[in-house]
Design a protein around this motif. Sequence first.
Motif, PDB file in Angstrom:
ATOM      1  N   GLU A  86       1.537   6.795  -6.760  1.00  0.00           N
ATOM      2  CA  GLU A  86       0.360   7.610  -7.033  1.00  0.00           C
ATOM      3  C   GLU A  86       0.615   9.091  -6.811  1.00  0.00           C
ATOM      4  O   GLU A  86       0.009   9.948  -7.475  1.00  0.00           O
ATOM      5  CB  GLU A  86      -0.783   7.142  -6.128  1.00  0.00           C
ATOM      6  N   THR A  87       1.533   9.419  -5.894  1.00  0.00           N
ATOM      7  CA  THR A  87       1.724  10.822  -5.507  1.00  0.00           C
ATOM      8  C   THR A  87       3.056  11.389  -5.980  1.00  0.00           C
ATOM      9  O   THR A  87       3.529  12.389  -5.432  1.00  0.00           O
ATOM     10  CB  THR A  87       1.628  10.960  -3.978  1.00  0.00           C
ATOM     11  N   ALA A  88       3.694  10.767  -6.957  1.00  0.00           N
ATOM     12  CA  ALA A  88       4.971  11.295  -7.449  1.00  0.00           C
ATOM     13  C   ALA A  88       4.779  12.737  -7.908  1.00  0.00           C
ATOM     14  O   ALA A  88       3.857  13.035  -8.667  1.00  0.00           O
ATOM     15  CB  ALA A  88       5.494  10.440  -8.596  1.00  0.00           C
ATOM     16  N   GLY A  89       5.639  13.627  -7.426  1.00  0.00           N
ATOM     17  CA  GLY A  89       5.456  15.040  -7.741  1.00  0.00           C
ATOM     18  C   GLY A  89       6.747  15.812  -7.725  1.00  0.00           C
ATOM     19  O   GLY A  89       7.825  15.268  -7.933  1.00  0.00           O
ATOM     20  N   ASP A  90       6.625  17.093  -7.423  1.00  0.00           N
ATOM     21  CA  ASP A  90       7.746  18.023  -7.515  1.00  0.00           C
ATOM     22  C   ASP A  90       8.166  18.453  -6.119  1.00  0.00           C
ATOM     23  O   ASP A  90       7.334  18.652  -5.244  1.00  0.00           O
ATOM     24  CB  ASP A  90       7.334  19.248  -8.344  1.00  0.00           C
ATOM     25  N   GLU A  91       9.480  18.618  -5.933  1.00  0.00           N
ATOM     26  CA  GLU A  91      10.008  19.087  -4.656  1.00  0.00           C
ATOM     27  C   GLU A  91      10.883  20.302  -4.912  1.00  0.00           C
ATOM     28  O   GLU A  91      11.902  20.223  -5.587  1.00  0.00           O
ATOM     29  CB  GLU A  91      10.832  17.983  -3.990  1.00  0.00           C
ATOM     30  N   ARG A  92      10.465  21.436  -4.367  1.00  0.00           N
ATOM     31  CA  ARG A  92      11.224  22.662  -4.528  1.00  0.00           C
ATOM     32  C   ARG A  92      11.291  23.398  -3.203  1.00  0.00           C
ATOM     33  O   ARG A  92      10.520  23.131  -2.286  1.00  0.00           O
ATOM     34  CB  ARG A  92      10.555  23.564  -5.580  1.00  0.00           C
ATOM     35  N   GLU A 143       0.827  -1.201   0.000  1.00  0.00           N
ATOM     36  CA  GLU A 143       0.000   0.000   0.000  1.00  0.00           C
ATOM     37  C   GLU A 143       0.868   1.261   0.000  1.00  0.00           C
ATOM     38  O   GLU A 143       0.558   2.235  -0.699  1.00  0.00           O
ATOM     39  CB  GLU A 143      -0.926  -0.013   1.214  1.00  0.00           C
ATOM     40  N   TYR A 144       1.955   1.231   0.736  1.00  0.00           N
ATOM     41  CA  TYR A 144       2.846   2.386   0.775  1.00  0.00           C
ATOM     42  C   TYR A 144       3.546   2.579  -0.572  1.00  0.00           C
ATOM     43  O   TYR A 144       3.706   3.714  -1.042  1.00  0.00           O
ATOM     44  CB  TYR A 144       3.883   2.194   1.883  1.00  0.00           C
ATOM     45  N   ALA A 145       3.954   1.474  -1.202  1.00  0.00           N
ATOM     46  CA  ALA A 145       4.577   1.562  -2.524  1.00  0.00           C
ATOM     47  C   ALA A 145       3.603   2.156  -3.540  1.00  0.00           C
ATOM     48  O   ALA A 145       3.972   3.001  -4.374  1.00  0.00           O
ATOM     49  CB  ALA A 145       5.042   0.183  -2.972  1.00  0.00           C
ATOM     50  N   PHE A 146       2.332   1.728  -3.473  1.00  0.00           N
ATOM     51  CA  PHE A 146       1.322   2.278  -4.370  1.00  0.00           C
ATOM     52  C   PHE A 146       1.139   3.772  -4.112  1.00  0.00           C
ATOM     53  O   PHE A 146       0.979   4.570  -5.045  1.00  0.00           O
ATOM     54  CB  PHE A 146      -0.005   1.539  -4.167  1.00  0.00           C
ATOM     55  N   LEU A 147       1.201   4.159  -2.849  1.00  0.00           N
ATOM     56  CA  LEU A 147       1.058   5.570  -2.485  1.00  0.00           C
ATOM     57  C   LEU A 147       2.197   6.409  -3.065  1.00  0.00           C
ATOM     58  O   LEU A 147       1.989   7.528  -3.552  1.00  0.00           O
ATOM     59  CB  LEU A 147       1.023   5.691  -0.963  1.00  0.00           C
TER      60      LEU A 147
END
Length: 490
Positions: free
Chosen positions: A316-322, A309-313
């Motif tokens: 699913e939420t891959a995004g940007d870090e600035r 479940e954590y791997a799926f999370l």
Amino acid sequence: MTLTLSWVFRIILSLLMGLAVAFAFRREWRYEQQVAQTSCTAREGKKRDTVIWLSPWVLPILIAVLWLASLLSSGPAISTAFLMESSTQLVALLTLYFGVLMVLLPLLRKTISARACATLWLLPVFVYYGQYVFRGYVPPLVVLRVPHALASLLPWLWMFGFGAVLLWHLISHFRFRRMILKEAQPVEVQEVKDLWREEDRLVLLKRHIPLLTSPAISSPLTIGLFNKTMRTVLPQRSHTLDQYRLIFRHELHHVQRRDVDTKCFYIFCKALCWFNPLVWIALKKASADLELSCDEMVVCGAGDKTRQEYAFLLLETAGDERGFTTCLSTSAKGLRHRLQGVVKPQKRSSGTFVLGAIMVVLMLCSGFLSVSSTYGTIEEVLLAPYGTVTVDSVSLQTDDVDLYRADLSPQVREELLDYLSALPVTKLATGQDLPKDEERYLTLFLSDHKLYLELTGRLCTLTPMNTPYIPVLYRLDKPVDWGGLLALIT
């Protein structure tokens, strides 16, 4: 005998530093595991965070304090020289250490915990103090010389790049913060708020962090430099309570470890080494290790279902870090190692011994690499700014001789000064005396300008007898003919 005593001191202090770092890491590592597996938050003393010994903030603060103290006591010229020398030393240290660590990183990630790997990137914070403790005991083995033609240009160019990188990151942070908080709203779902407070309790925060939601992000993150300005922001999408629990634990582990301070240290290193792509690449890997170490603790003791479940999370939420943020899931490029660590965990050691051993090696090697733009003969580098100088008196100490002469003939004075003036030297440090435990020691008082020129077998200093008392340390690049000096003086 002198070298032996110097090495004994260096070895003892290096072992103590290695033990201190290893002990601090082991204590925090075991505490985090205890909380993850039992939800028991009892701690001895008043410590709440799980920072390993010292916050990385202390490094730039130390440099600033030392520079300010030098400015107030010695004036702008000496303080500027001190700042450039300490900065070039740090640049050389970071470049060498990060380069070696990148080579070892694939092996380290397979054998020791992600928390230990993340801590390895911070060891230069502790090693930097050793450069001041060891100064004057063992001279550098390698001195990198900057060409004379670039010596006056490079400091200004470096300072411009340093300021530009810091300014760019600050502007980027505030623009990103403004973008995500502009339309952010407090989370209203009571179950989610209760879960947030429950997880908040496990990390013993002194100040409650507001929980917001914003349409401007796709991955949960925590933003803010200080406790009062820190916010945890969620994307506008629904999750189950179990997923929220995993998200909150990841973000709160970052807060508990004060990983924003670590991110600031990374940016500081980038600014110092703005011209070096190796350091920029290394710090991307360091940021990845921060995320791996939080993943490791979030799923500590968890079953296969929770790990999946954590791997799926994460996917699913891959995004940007600035900006100055900690983010649950950064870009997809960095997810491979994280997913492997979550779904297929391997048995690894805590890394306590490896961490302590590398700390000892770093301390032992501290100060062996130096950078200098000032070199030439004693006449060119030390005496030329003063014009004509005359030897007034000489003191010579060796194993067999301890003499003082103030009655030298004009011819001997001239021959002595001619010989010493031709010796090649390289500048090492401003404001550093010679070690006083050398077996051979020569002191000349130059009466015209009230200067002391002091030499040992490998080092020399020139010290003006005025206020402030600021010696300058040089390395002798050619052995001194002690027998010839003794014969000339006597």
